[in-house]
Design a protein around this motif. Structure first.
Motif, mmCIF file in Angstrom:
data_model
loop_
_atom_site.group_PDB
_atom_site.id
_atom_site.type_symbol
_atom_site.label_atom_id
_atom_site.label_comp_id
_atom_site.label_asym_id
_atom_site.label_seq_id
_atom_site.Cartn_x
_atom_site.Cartn_y
_atom_site.Cartn_z
ATOM 1 N N THR A 117 0.838 -1.207 0.000
ATOM 2 C CA THR A 117 0.000 0.000 0.000
ATOM 3 C C THR A 117 0.868 1.249 0.000
ATOM 4 O O THR A 117 0.625 2.191 -0.773
ATOM 5 N N LEU A 118 1.897 1.262 0.849
ATOM 6 C CA LEU A 118 2.788 2.412 0.937
ATOM 7 C C LEU A 118 3.545 2.632 -0.367
ATOM 8 O O LEU A 118 3.622 3.751 -0.883
ATOM 9 N N GLY A 119 4.124 1.554 -0.903
ATOM 10 C CA GLY A 119 4.897 1.678 -2.129
ATOM 11 C C GLY A 119 4.048 2.089 -3.317
ATOM 12 O O GLY A 119 4.438 2.944 -4.124
ATOM 13 N N PHE A 120 2.868 1.498 -3.439
ATOM 14 C CA PHE A 120 1.981 1.814 -4.560
ATOM 15 C C PHE A 120 1.493 3.256 -4.474
ATOM 16 O O PHE A 120 1.424 3.957 -5.493
ATOM 17 N N THR A 121 1.195 3.724 -3.272
ATOM 18 C CA THR A 121 0.772 5.115 -3.096
ATOM 19 C C THR A 121 1.885 6.079 -3.482
ATOM 20 O O THR A 121 1.649 7.099 -4.127
ATOM 21 N N GLY A 122 3.118 5.741 -3.092
ATOM 22 C CA GLY A 122 4.256 6.565 -3.478
ATOM 23 C C GLY A 122 4.414 6.641 -4.990
ATOM 24 O O GLY A 122 4.678 7.717 -5.550
ATOM 25 N N TRP A 123 4.235 5.501 -5.669
ATOM 26 C CA TRP A 123 4.326 5.480 -7.127
ATOM 27 C C TRP A 123 3.234 6.349 -7.756
ATOM 28 O O TRP A 123 3.494 7.101 -8.695
ATOM 29 N N LEU A 124 2.023 6.263 -7.215
ATOM 30 C CA LEU A 124 0.923 7.081 -7.732
ATOM 31 C C LEU A 124 1.202 8.579 -7.561
ATOM 32 O O LEU A 124 0.852 9.387 -8.432
ATOM 33 N N LEU A 125 1.821 8.952 -6.448
ATOM 34 C CA LEU A 125 2.146 10.360 -6.217
ATOM 35 C C LEU A 125 3.195 10.854 -7.207
ATOM 36 O O LEU A 125 3.157 12.016 -7.645
ATOM 37 N N LEU A 126 4.138 9.988 -7.566
ATOM 38 C CA LEU A 126 5.215 10.393 -8.473
ATOM 39 C C LEU A 126 4.804 10.380 -9.936
ATOM 40 O O LEU A 126 5.422 11.063 -10.761
ATOM 41 N N LEU A 127 3.768 9.617 -10.266
ATOM 42 C CA LEU A 127 3.352 9.491 -11.657
ATOM 43 C C LEU A 127 3.015 10.846 -12.292
ATOM 44 O O LEU A 127 3.536 11.173 -13.371
ATOM 45 N N PRO A 128 2.158 11.684 -11.672
ATOM 46 C CA PRO A 128 1.879 12.993 -12.296
ATOM 47 C C PRO A 128 3.101 13.901 -12.335
ATOM 48 O O PRO A 128 3.200 14.769 -13.208
ATOM 49 N N LEU A 129 4.041 13.709 -11.430
ATOM 50 C CA LEU A 129 5.254 14.536 -11.437
ATOM 51 C C LEU A 129 6.121 14.198 -12.644
ATOM 52 O O LEU A 129 6.704 15.087 -13.273
ATOM 53 N N ALA A 130 6.207 12.906 -12.954
ATOM 54 C CA ALA A 130 6.971 12.497 -14.129
ATOM 55 C C ALA A 130 6.310 13.003 -15.408
ATOM 56 O O ALA A 130 6.979 13.487 -16.329
ATOM 57 N N ILE A 131 4.985 12.918 -15.456
ATOM 58 C CA ILE A 131 4.253 13.351 -16.649
ATOM 59 C C ILE A 131 4.406 14.855 -16.874
ATOM 60 O O ILE A 131 4.550 15.326 -18.005
ATOM 61 N N THR A 132 4.393 15.630 -15.796
ATOM 62 C CA THR A 132 4.433 17.096 -15.910
ATOM 63 C C THR A 132 5.829 17.659 -15.667
ATOM 64 O O THR A 132 5.982 18.812 -15.257
ATOM 65 N N SER A 133 6.853 16.873 -15.922
ATOM 66 C CA SER A 133 8.217 17.324 -15.626
ATOM 67 C C SER A 133 8.808 18.237 -16.692
ATOM 68 O O SER A 133 9.883 18.796 -16.497
#
Length: 206
Positions: A117-133
């Motif tokens: 749960t922790l790892g997957f949530t972290g990945w979800l938080l980083l996903l929009p950051l990578a897209i909008t980088s």
């Protein structure tokens, strides 16, 4: 325009650091050196390098502040994107060997296992950051871009807690990473006693 020598050297160092795990993994694969449990080794190895690169990327802001060299923040996005790339590799290894790419199994694991749960949530938080980088997204989002990219702070904490929750016995290594995370984020904090000189990296991604 010629790239300044200092920036060129830092870019070379960043690329070398980001690609080193791939080189080591290639060597280990060709020499059958993944240990008695190759899947566990791959998951742990890619996860650790994800966290390391993310922390190095976050450390670029304090390095710029303390050295006055804007070149550090000019390689921050490169390091952050490579960190996310290795997180995706880490996630892909888990999906392939543990879940066989089953959405139902993923939902079950996320719901039942705290470290996932922790790892997957972290990945979800980083996903929009990578897209909008990109610079284009930075222009489109304006002031909201910087607020959005502050999600990297809880994301790196979740990565450290994911590691801590995963380890069953000796917690010294994950606790060390959490301590480094706390130090890096403390050094990134805007200290009120700092002078109000113009920040050469002010307009660059936070």
């Amino acid at each position: 325009m010629a790239v300044p020598r200092a920036l060129l050297g830092l870019r070379l160092a960043a690329w070398s650091l980001a690609l080193y795990p791939a080189a080591e993994l290639a060597w280990r694969l060709t020499h059958a050196a993944l240990g008695p449990n190759p899947v566990e080794f791959l998951e742990r190895y890619t996860g650790l390098w994800s966290l390391r690169l993310l922390l190095v990327a976050l450390a670029m802001t304090p390095l710029r502040r303390f050295t006055g060299r804007v070149e550090f923040v000019q390689i921050r996005r490169l390091l952050g994107l490579w960190a996310f790339a290795w997180i995706c590799v880490h996630f892909a290894v888990f999906l392939t060997f543990d879940l066989e790419w089953s959405p139902a199994k993923l939902v079950e694991e996320v719901a039942e296992r705290t470290y996932i749960t922790l790892g997957f949530t972290g990945w979800l938080l980083l996903l929009p950051l990578a897209i909008t980088s990109t610079r284009g997204w930075q222009r489109r989002l304006g002031r909201r871009w910087k607020s959005l990219h502050r999600l990297v702070w809880p994301a790196v904490w979740l990565g450290g807690l994911h590691f801590l929750w995963l380890v069953k016995s000796d917690h010294r290594e994950p606790l060390a990473y959490l301590a480094i995370t706390a130090l890096v984020l403390l050094l990134r904090a805007p200290w009120p006693l700092r002078g109000r000189k113009a920040d050469p990296g002010k307009r660059l991604p936070a």
